[in-house]
Design a protein around this motif. Structure first.
Motif, PDB file in Angstrom:
ATOM      1  N   ARG A  68      -2.226  -1.805   5.396  1.00 48.69           N
ATOM      2  CA  ARG A  68      -1.369  -0.853   4.693  1.00 48.69           C
ATOM      3  C   ARG A  68      -1.203   0.370   5.571  1.00 48.69           C
ATOM      4  NH1 ARG A  68      -1.880  -0.671  -1.033  1.00 48.69           N
ATOM      5  NH2 ARG A  68      -0.317   0.925  -0.792  1.00 48.69           N
ATOM      6  N   ASP A  74       3.292  -1.643  -0.211  1.00 51.18           N
ATOM      7  CA  ASP A  74       4.208  -2.134   0.815  1.00 51.18           C
ATOM      8  C   ASP A  74       5.049  -3.281   0.274  1.00 51.18           C
ATOM      9  OD1 ASP A  74       3.255  -0.461   2.820  1.00 51.18           O
ATOM     10  OD2 ASP A  74       1.679  -1.857   3.363  1.00 51.18           O
ATOM     11  N   TYR A  75       6.339  -3.263   0.608  1.00 50.47           N
ATOM     12  CA  TYR A  75       7.228  -4.366   0.290  1.00 50.47           C
ATOM     13  C   TYR A  75       7.888  -4.810   1.583  1.00 50.47           C
ATOM     14  CZ  TYR A  75       6.425  -3.244  -4.527  1.00 50.47           C
ATOM     15  OH  TYR A  75       5.814  -3.019  -5.727  1.00 50.47           O
ATOM     16  N   HIS A  76       8.144  -6.098   1.677  1.00 53.81           N
ATOM     17  CA  HIS A  76       8.686  -6.655   2.921  1.00 53.81           C
ATOM     18  C   HIS A  76       9.836  -7.597   2.642  1.00 53.81           C
ATOM     19  CE1 HIS A  76       4.596  -5.413   3.896  1.00 53.81           C
ATOM     20  NE2 HIS A  76       5.102  -5.140   5.077  1.00 53.81           N
ATOM     21  N   ARG A  87       9.410  -4.201   6.884  1.00 51.15           N
ATOM     22  CA  ARG A  87       9.008  -3.366   5.759  1.00 51.15           C
ATOM     23  C   ARG A  87      10.240  -2.695   5.170  1.00 51.15           C
ATOM     24  NH1 ARG A  87       5.290   1.869   5.693  1.00 51.15           N
ATOM     25  NH2 ARG A  87       4.926   1.839   3.467  1.00 51.15           N
TER      26      ARG A  87
END
Length: 137
Positions: A68, A74-76, A87
């Protein structure tokens, strides 16, 4: 922080992107770390719970782990052809989810966002198993 936990974090920091538990285990063993796959899974789970690492799914549906980089989740976005991971800022979707929950009388919601598509580096054409998404206007 246990020695095994430090070793898992060290490997994640050295890898170029998100990695599966199996690839983390292989990297640990290649570095002469005496650790079993079950212990790797346990360490990954505890690090996810602690918010130190994040998790997502790769193009084959396997869990992948990454360090992180901030205090936010976090989004990917994952390419369905080459597996490239980028990201993304999901703040708009998260605000929508929170507003929708409140509007319907829900609290303590959990949000799961899986984003995939074809990256600009991959050749044109539709990837197997994907559907076109038309944004609302």
């Amino acid at each position: 922080m246990t020695p095994h936990r430090r070793a898992v974090l060290r490997v994640l920091a050295a890898l170029p992107g998100p990695a599966t538990a199996h690839s983390i285990h292989r990297a640990l063993r290649a570095g002469d770390e005496r650790i079993g796959l079950t212990i790797v899974y346990r360490q990954l789970a505890s690090l996810v719970d602690a918010g130190v690492i994040g998790t997502g799914l790769d193009r084959d549906g396997r869990h992948v782990f990454h360090l992180r980089t901030d205090d936010f989740r976090d989004y990917h976005l994952t390419c369905v052809r080459c597996g490239r991971v980028t990201r993304v800022d999901a703040s708009v979707a998260l605000r929508w989810a929170a507003d929708a929950a409140v509007a319907h009388g829900f609290s303590d919601i959990a949000v799961s966002i899986d984003l995939s598509g074809r990256c600009a580096r991959c050749p044109a054409g539709r990837a197997t198993g994907t559907t076109a998404v038309t944004p609302y206007r």
